[in-house]
Scaffold this motif. Structure first.
Motif, PDB file in Angstrom:
ATOM      1  N   ASP A  99      43.598  47.859  46.220  1.00 23.25           N
ATOM      2  CA  ASP A  99      44.563  47.076  45.460  1.00 23.25           C
ATOM      3  C   ASP A  99      44.055  45.647  45.361  1.00 23.25           C
ATOM      4  OD1 ASP A  99      46.431  49.096  44.988  1.00 23.25           O
ATOM      5  OD2 ASP A  99      47.505  48.691  46.855  1.00 23.25           O
ATOM      6  N   TRP A 100      44.252  45.041  44.217  1.00 22.57           N
ATOM      7  CA  TRP A 100      43.819  43.677  43.982  1.00 22.57           C
ATOM      8  C   TRP A 100      44.869  42.726  44.537  1.00 22.57           C
ATOM      9  CZ3 TRP A 100      41.776  41.891  38.564  1.00 22.57           C
ATOM     10  CH2 TRP A 100      41.380  40.548  38.633  1.00 22.57           C
ATOM     11  N   THR A 101      44.695  42.371  45.796  1.00 23.47           N
ATOM     12  CA  THR A 101      45.550  41.375  46.439  1.00 23.47           C
ATOM     13  C   THR A 101      44.637  40.301  47.005  1.00 23.47           C
ATOM     14  OG1 THR A 101      45.497  42.394  48.637  1.00 23.47           O
ATOM     15  CG2 THR A 101      47.238  43.153  47.121  1.00 23.47           C
TER      16      THR A 101
ATOM     17  N   ILE B 195      38.355  47.091  42.504  1.00 26.66           N
ATOM     18  CA  ILE B 195      39.699  46.559  42.699  1.00 26.66           C
ATOM     19  C   ILE B 195      40.533  46.931  41.487  1.00 26.66           C
ATOM     20  CG2 ILE B 195      39.009  44.677  44.237  1.00 26.66           C
ATOM     21  CD1 ILE B 195      39.194  42.768  41.817  1.00 26.66           C
ATOM     22  N   LYS B 196      41.796  47.202  41.739  1.00 25.95           N
ATOM     23  CA  LYS B 196      42.704  47.556  40.649  1.00 25.95           C
ATOM     24  C   LYS B 196      43.946  46.682  40.729  1.00 25.95           C
ATOM     25  CE  LYS B 196      45.219  51.274  42.986  1.00 25.95           C
ATOM     26  NZ  LYS B 196      46.580  50.852  42.806  1.00 25.95           N
ATOM     27  N   PRO B 197      44.444  46.268  39.579  1.00 34.36           N
ATOM     28  CA  PRO B 197      45.674  45.485  39.585  1.00 34.36           C
ATOM     29  C   PRO B 197      46.818  46.278  40.220  1.00 34.36           C
ATOM     30  CG  PRO B 197      44.598  45.344  37.446  1.00 34.36           C
ATOM     31  CD  PRO B 197      43.883  46.413  38.241  1.00 34.36           C
TER      32      PRO B 197
ATOM     33  N   LEU C 147      40.984  40.799  48.839  1.00 31.33           N
ATOM     34  CA  LEU C 147      39.783  40.086  48.382  1.00 31.33           C
ATOM     35  C   LEU C 147      39.147  39.318  49.533  1.00 31.33           C
ATOM     36  CD1 LEU C 147      40.816  38.647  44.895  1.00 31.33           C
ATOM     37  CD2 LEU C 147      39.231  40.526  45.365  1.00 31.33           C
TER      38      LEU C 147
ATOM     39  N   LEU D 178      39.938  36.809  38.154  1.00 30.55           N
ATOM     40  CA  LEU D 178      39.144  36.854  39.379  1.00 30.55           C
ATOM     41  C   LEU D 178      38.270  35.602  39.511  1.00 30.55           C
ATOM     42  CD1 LEU D 178      38.409  38.386  41.931  1.00 30.55           C
ATOM     43  CD2 LEU D 178      36.711  39.656  40.598  1.00 30.55           C
TER      44      LEU D 178
ATOM     45  N   ILE E  48      36.104  45.711  38.362  1.00 30.69           N
ATOM     46  CA  ILE E  48      37.524  45.600  38.042  1.00 30.69           C
ATOM     47  C   ILE E  48      37.905  46.883  37.319  1.00 30.69           C
ATOM     48  CG2 ILE E  48      39.285  44.380  36.744  1.00 30.69           C
ATOM     49  CD1 ILE E  48      37.622  41.825  37.118  1.00 30.69           C
TER      50      ILE E  48
END
Length: 122
Positions: free
Chosen positions: A111-113, A93-95, A117, A21, A65
């Motif tokens: 979702d971590w996109t 956020i989650k991978p 972000l 990140l 995270i």
């Protein structure tokens, strides 16, 4: 002006995700910045809490995270409580491809996109 982000994460299990990140914040089109405010040294809890609170107060938003064990990380829980105390927005956020347990009182999980972000941190 870029949003100042405080990253809350499970230090024992997700340091590599935190570093990812931090790297994304360096993208030329990033709407956010991260000063690496992780407390790297072992310190008495009162000292750690004081330093974390000062850093959270200087941030615009706290990003949690969410990893496998983040929901039970005591430091993350304390950072969220500090963020709430100072009326800071908190999001998780989650991978992609993971399904971690949501951290209590840490806001909506996304979702971590890169697109998410940019939307969350603009």
């Amino acid at each position: 002006m870029k949003k100042r982000v405080f990253i809350s994460f499970d230090f024992d299990n997700n340091l590599s995700l935190k570093n990812l990140l931090v790297g994304q914040a360096k993208n030329p089109d990033s709407p956010f910045e991260i000063s690496d405010w992780s407390l790297k040294e072992a310190a008495p809890e009162w000292d750690w809490m004081y330093k974390a609170e000062q850093k959270i107060k200087c941030s615009d938003i706290v990003v949690v995270i969410a990893g496998t064990y983040t929901y039970c990380a005591s430091g993350v829980k304390k950072e969220i409580a500090l963020a709430r105390k100072h009326d800071k927005k908190v999001v998780q956020i989650k991978p992609i491809g993971t399904n971690p347990i949501r951290v209590y009182d840490a806001g909506v999980m996304y979702d971590w996109t890169w697109e998410n972000l940019k939307k969350l941190l603009s």
